[in-house]
Design a protein around this motif. Structure first.
Motif, PDB file in Angstrom:
ATOM      1  N   LEU A  59       0.835  -1.197   0.000  1.00 36.94           N
ATOM      2  CA  LEU A  59       0.000   0.000   0.000  1.00 36.94           C
ATOM      3  C   LEU A  59       0.874   1.253   0.000  1.00 36.94           C
ATOM      4  N   PRO A  60       0.358   2.379  -0.478  1.00 33.61           N
ATOM      5  CA  PRO A  60       1.162   3.604  -0.494  1.00 33.61           C
ATOM      6  C   PRO A  60       1.370   4.162   0.906  1.00 33.61           C
ATOM      7  N   ARG A  61       2.366   4.980   1.053  1.00 36.27           N
ATOM      8  CA  ARG A  61       2.589   5.640   2.334  1.00 36.27           C
ATOM      9  C   ARG A  61       1.428   6.586   2.627  1.00 36.27           C
ATOM     10  N   GLY A  62       1.143   6.719   3.921  1.00 31.85           N
ATOM     11  CA  GLY A  62       0.106   7.667   4.321  1.00 31.85           C
ATOM     12  C   GLY A  62      -1.277   7.073   4.444  1.00 31.85           C
ATOM     13  N   VAL A  63      -1.403   5.730   4.332  1.00 33.05           N
ATOM     14  CA  VAL A  63      -2.730   5.125   4.496  1.00 33.05           C
ATOM     15  C   VAL A  63      -3.138   5.166   5.963  1.00 33.05           C
ATOM     16  N   ARG A  64      -4.436   5.112   6.197  1.00 30.60           N
ATOM     17  CA  ARG A  64      -4.976   5.123   7.559  1.00 30.60           C
ATOM     18  C   ARG A  64      -6.010   4.006   7.674  1.00 30.60           C
ATOM     19  N   PHE A  65      -5.866   3.182   8.712  1.00 24.44           N
ATOM     20  CA  PHE A  65      -6.777   2.058   8.933  1.00 24.44           C
ATOM     21  C   PHE A  65      -7.856   2.474   9.927  1.00 24.44           C
ATOM     22  N   ALA A  66      -9.111   2.155   9.586  1.00 17.12           N
ATOM     23  CA  ALA A  66     -10.239   2.448  10.466  1.00 17.12           C
ATOM     24  C   ALA A  66     -11.294   1.361  10.286  1.00 17.12           C
ATOM     25  N   GLY A  67     -11.268   0.371  11.181  1.00 18.48           N
ATOM     26  CA  GLY A  67     -12.241  -0.704  11.109  1.00 18.48           C
ATOM     27  C   GLY A  67     -12.116  -1.510   9.829  1.00 18.48           C
ATOM     28  N   ASP A  68     -13.193  -1.557   9.061  1.00 16.97           N
ATOM     29  CA  ASP A  68     -13.226  -2.345   7.829  1.00 16.97           C
ATOM     30  C   ASP A  68     -12.634  -1.603   6.635  1.00 16.97           C
ATOM     31  N   THR A  69     -12.147  -0.390   6.847  1.00 19.33           N
ATOM     32  CA  THR A  69     -11.759   0.466   5.728  1.00 19.33           C
ATOM     33  C   THR A  69     -10.321   0.943   5.855  1.00 19.33           C
ATOM     34  N   ILE A  70      -9.630   0.997   4.715  1.00 22.20           N
ATOM     35  CA  ILE A  70      -8.333   1.650   4.611  1.00 22.20           C
ATOM     36  C   ILE A  70      -8.547   2.958   3.847  1.00 22.20           C
TER      37      ILE A  70
END
Length: 250
Positions: A59-70
């Protein structure tokens, strides 16, 4: 053989499913369905047998994980799918199948993927006198123990991790007559900078390990594991690693 699928997500779409191995598997299955009238899809996915490849999603830098979603840093983000196999026939089939998919879009939950390039990656050599690798997991390391119709997943936080790792790798190598019994039963992984992680996979939460470790085995077993991935559920996107350094001694 290692392939890198360089892909783009959709325009004006900044989310991606956290169950990303499921999205990758749907892409791989579609590629094998559409290539050569689908004859290799049945070979790969009909019946309960081990597939001869593993993969990891970058995945690219700067992703954010929140529950079922990136949450991706921007629309049309670049995502790389690395696929590796020790089997030349599987390599040829997958390579041709993905080349046939180039330029097509594939829907995933909340987004889409478009293959832009299919790149053959150079493999790092492992000298014949090298028995130790410093490795980084590209995909989570899954170690599974099946007891009384239940699965237990072992991570570096478990006291029996070393024992279970050696057992699972011995099982992975059991049908490979080119390796001696000693080679099959003496593979070890020493965690260096590893941690437990929990990943989503088809609605399950699976405990795995990620990070950097020291892998010891015979040179030819090291080469095989480097190409095929290691551990449980490899063809579902677990166990692929990269080599950081190779020992110079025997």
């Amino acid at each position: 053989m290692r392939l890198a699928l360089q892909m783009r997500t959709g325009l004006e779409r900044e989310t991606f499913p956290s169950d990303n191995r499921r999205a990758c598997l749907s892409l791989i299955k579609r590629a094998t369905i559409e290539y050569a009238d689908g004859k290799y899809f049945e070979e790969f996915y009909q019946g309960n047998h081990t597939k001869a490849f593993s993969f990891a999603l970058g995945l690219p830098r700067g992703v954010r994980f929140a529950g079922d979603t990136i949450f991706l840093p921007k629309p049309e983000s670049q995502i790389t799918l690395t696929i590796s196999t020790a089997d030349p026939r599987t390599a040829a089939i997958l390579s041709n199948a993905f080349l046939a998919m180039k330029g097509k879009t594939h829907p995933v939950k909340g987004n889409m993927l478009r293959i832009e390039k299919v790149v053959l990656l150079p493999e790092k050599p492992i000298p014949q006198n090298s028995h130790v690798l410093l490795i980084r997991m590209l995909a989570p390391l899954c170690i599974r123990e099946h007891i009384d119709n239940k699965d237990r997943y072992i991570t570096i936080e478990d006291a029996d991790f070393a024992q279970q790792f050696t057992r699972v790798i011995a099982y992975q190598l059991k049908d490979h007559t080119e390796f001696t019994e000693k080679e099959k039963n003496s593979v070890q992984l020493i965690p260096y900078e590893m941690k437990k992680t929990v990943v989503r996979h088809y609605g399950q939460k699976i405990a795995c390990s990620l990070g950097v470790g020291v892998l010891t085995a015979s040179p030819r077993v090291l080469h095989y594991l480097y190409q095929s991935g290691m551990g449980s559920r490899r063809s579902a996107g677990f166990g692929l690693f990269d080599i950081i350094t190779v020992s110079k001694g025997g």
